[in-house]
Enzyme design. Structure first.
Site, PDB file in Angstrom:
ATOM      1  CG  HIS A 124      -5.519   6.265  -5.181  1.00 47.42           C
ATOM      2  ND1 HIS A 124      -5.378   6.776  -3.675  1.00 47.42           N
ATOM      3  CD2 HIS A 124      -6.213   7.149  -5.775  1.00 47.42           C
ATOM      4  CE1 HIS A 124      -6.328   7.957  -3.558  1.00 47.42           C
ATOM      5  NE2 HIS A 124      -6.677   8.104  -4.777  1.00 47.42           N
ATOM      6  CE1 TYR A 125       0.538   0.978  -2.479  1.00 46.78           C
ATOM      7  CE2 TYR A 125       2.357   1.912  -3.986  1.00 46.78           C
ATOM      8  CZ  TYR A 125       1.641   1.459  -2.566  1.00 46.78           C
ATOM      9  OH  TYR A 125       2.823   1.766  -1.763  1.00 46.78           O
ATOM     10  CB  THR A 126      -5.281  -1.621  -4.837  1.00 46.31           C
ATOM     11  OG1 THR A 126      -4.210  -2.589  -5.419  1.00 46.31           O
ATOM     12  CG2 THR A 126      -6.329  -1.112  -5.942  1.00 46.31           C
ATOM     13  CD  GLU A 169      -7.223   3.066  -4.873  1.00 44.53           C
ATOM     14  OE1 GLU A 169      -6.091   2.399  -5.131  1.00 44.53           O
ATOM     15  OE2 GLU A 169      -7.534   3.465  -3.891  1.00 44.53           O
ATOM     16  CG  HIS A 183      -3.729   8.953  -1.943  1.00 47.12           C
ATOM     17  ND1 HIS A 183      -4.137   7.769  -1.303  1.00 47.12           N
ATOM     18  CD2 HIS A 183      -4.260  10.067  -1.252  1.00 47.12           C
ATOM     19  CE1 HIS A 183      -5.107   8.002  -0.368  1.00 47.12           C
ATOM     20  NE2 HIS A 183      -5.173   9.289  -0.142  1.00 47.12           N
ATOM     21  CG  ASP A 227      -1.583   5.472  -2.482  1.00 43.37           C
ATOM     22  OD1 ASP A 227      -1.393   6.157  -1.518  1.00 43.37           O
ATOM     23  OD2 ASP A 227      -2.629   5.327  -3.371  1.00 43.37           O
TER      24      ASP A 227
HETATM   25 ZN   LIG Z   1      -4.375   5.966  -2.103  1.00 45.91          ZN
END
Ligand SMILES: [Zn+2]
Length: 216
Positions: A23-25, A88, A126, A136
């Protein structure tokens, strides 16, 4: 090791982690993201957070069920949280990932994959498991770099011109309308591609299906 997030539970059906979701935040800075991932009221978390400077922080023990994936599925199975580890990466979503973050991610992936016997086919974004709902880690994420080190799958050469839907299902993408699935596929495998489905999409998806299929 101190794990800072209270947002986790038991993995259902004694599931062991068999997937890794990246993921990215999507937040302005890592401090805001960390606060949210540790806030009981937010009810979200991840096992790992990679800070802006590349420092990894363990937020949830890997044997617990962190709340990072939400609704979605991969290879026909939902409850991704029960069988995955979530990472993340601090990034608002509109800029490249820092070199230090990618270096940390590679070390982290290698260790997690060894610890739980997870192969490169089970490292997904994700957006892969939640097409149309999540984007993401996005078009700026360097999947090819991970693939070169055996940490993900990202074919460079095209395959046969076969029906796209069949290839996407074989890779693991959940059912969705064709446009949504095409967008999810491109986000990871052909970032920047636009327009209607074309032969290049079908050939690359076929190559990906073959590459993933070697592990299935
Ligand atoms: Zn995510």
């Amino acid at each position: 090791m101190t794990h800072s997030s209270p947002n986790h539970g038991e993995r259902r059906d004694d599931a062991r982690p068999s997937l890794i979701v990246i993921h990215y935040t999507g937040m302005a800075d890592a401090a805001s993201a960390r606060a949210r991932l540790c806030d009981p009221a937010a009810e979200v978390s991840a096992h790992w957070l990679i800070h802006d400077d590349g420092t990894p922080e363990a937020l949830v023990p890997e044997d617990r069920r962190a709340w990072h994936a939400g609704a979605g599925a991969w290879r026909g199975r939902d409850d991704v949280n029960s069988r995955s580890i979530g990472i993340e990466i601090a990034n608002p979503g509109n800029r490249p990932f820092a070199a230090a973050q990618m270096t940390t991610l590679e070390l982290l992936l290698a260790r997690i994959m060894a610890r739980w016997s997870i192969g490169p086919e089970a490292v997904i974004g994700h957006s892969d498991m939640a097409p149309g709902r999540k984007i993401d880690p996005g078009a700026r994420f360097d999947w090819a770099r991970l693939a070169r080190q055996g940490l993900a799958i990202h074919p460079a050469a095209p395959g046969e011109d076969r029906p796209l839907a069949d290839s996407l299902t074989a890779i693991g993408y959940p059912e969705a309308d064709p446009g949504t699935r095409l967008a999810a596929f491109r986000l990871r495998f052909r970032p920047g591609a636009t327009g209607p489905e074309g032969e290049a999409d079908r050939r690359l998806a076929d190559a990906a299906a073959t590459a993933f299929g070697r592990f299935y």
